[in-house]
Scaffold this motif. Structure first.
Motif, PDB file in Angstrom:
ATOM      1  N   UNK A  50      38.103  43.425  41.133  1.00 55.12           N
ATOM      2  CA  UNK A  50      38.500  42.668  39.943  1.00 55.12           C
ATOM      3  C   UNK A  50      38.571  43.601  38.729  1.00 55.12           C
ATOM      4  N   UNK A  51      37.582  44.478  38.562  1.00 53.49           N
ATOM      5  CA  UNK A  51      37.566  45.419  37.441  1.00 53.49           C
ATOM      6  C   UNK A  51      38.736  46.386  37.555  1.00 53.49           C
ATOM      7  N   UNK A  52      38.994  46.889  38.741  1.00 49.00           N
ATOM      8  CA  UNK A  52      40.118  47.818  38.942  1.00 49.00           C
ATOM      9  C   UNK A  52      41.453  47.129  38.633  1.00 49.00           C
ATOM     10  N   UNK A  53      41.578  45.880  38.997  1.00 52.86           N
ATOM     11  CA  UNK A  53      42.794  45.117  38.723  1.00 52.86           C
ATOM     12  C   UNK A  53      42.973  44.940  37.217  1.00 52.86           C
ATOM     13  N   UNK A  54      41.907  44.666  36.496  1.00 49.08           N
ATOM     14  CA  UNK A  54      42.001  44.509  35.046  1.00 49.08           C
ATOM     15  C   UNK A  54      42.389  45.824  34.384  1.00 49.08           C
TER      16      UNK A  54
END
Length: 184
Positions: free
Chosen positions: A151-155
């Motif tokens: 999720x953090x990488x996607x953001x």
């Protein structure tokens, strides 16, 4: 044919069922309606549990020399036996849950993985979740950090990568303070 010869196949059947069993639970089924008994048998059958009513003397003979021998004190009054070869907690869990709705069903005692328990012990074992539930909880706890990282990488990717993110201001302040004492 002698009476012993007629009883031996029943004793052999009980012995075969309890051999290699993960758990064995004895219950007193007096007072259950036919509908309740049918519902209980259906639930146990779906969980791959053998549930039968035998004479106490037959069970007593079959229990001799096995782990189940410690159950002989519970062989008083009408007794039914629930045997599972796959899930050690399933008979206790199903029978205790059913006993909440049908208080006439009384758990007498049982054997779980070779250890003998009284009715209170079986009630505690019934609280243990099934193997599938435990595995799903484990998998969920393993997946949680990975999902958060994704999720953090996607953001970060949506913002244009790590270079597009501003560095925190607090991180620059200690570097400036460290440079001042060196200049003196």
């Amino acid at each position: 044919m002698a009476k012993v010869e007629l009883k031996q196949p029943v004793v052999d059947e009980i012995s075969a069922n309890i051999k290699d069993a993960q758990s064995v639970v004895l219950v007193d089924y007096r007072g259950l309606t036919v509908e309740q008994d049918t519902n209980l048998r259906k639930q146990l059958r779906e969980a791959d549990i053998v549930y039968k009513v035998y004479k106490n003397t037959m069970m007593n003979f079959a229990f001799k020399g096995t782990d189940c021998e410690s159950l002989t004190p519970y062989l008083e009054g009408p007794s039914a036996i629930a045997i599972s070869k796959t899930d050690a907690t399933a008979p206790a869990r199903i029978l205790c849950k059913f006993a909440k709705d049908a208080p006439k069903l009384e758990v007498k005692g049982g054997i779980v993985e070779g250890l003998s328990y009284d009715a209170a012990g079986i009630m505690e074992i019934a609280k243990i979740p099934s193997r599938e539930e435990l595995l799903s909880k484990l998998l969920g706890s393993i997946q949680s950090p990975i999902a958060n990282f994704a999720r953090v990488m996607n953001q970060l990717a949506e913002k244009g990568g790590a270079g597009a993110c501003e560095a925190p201001v607090a991180a620059e302040a200690p570097a400036e303070q460290a440079a001042e004492p060196a200049a003196e």
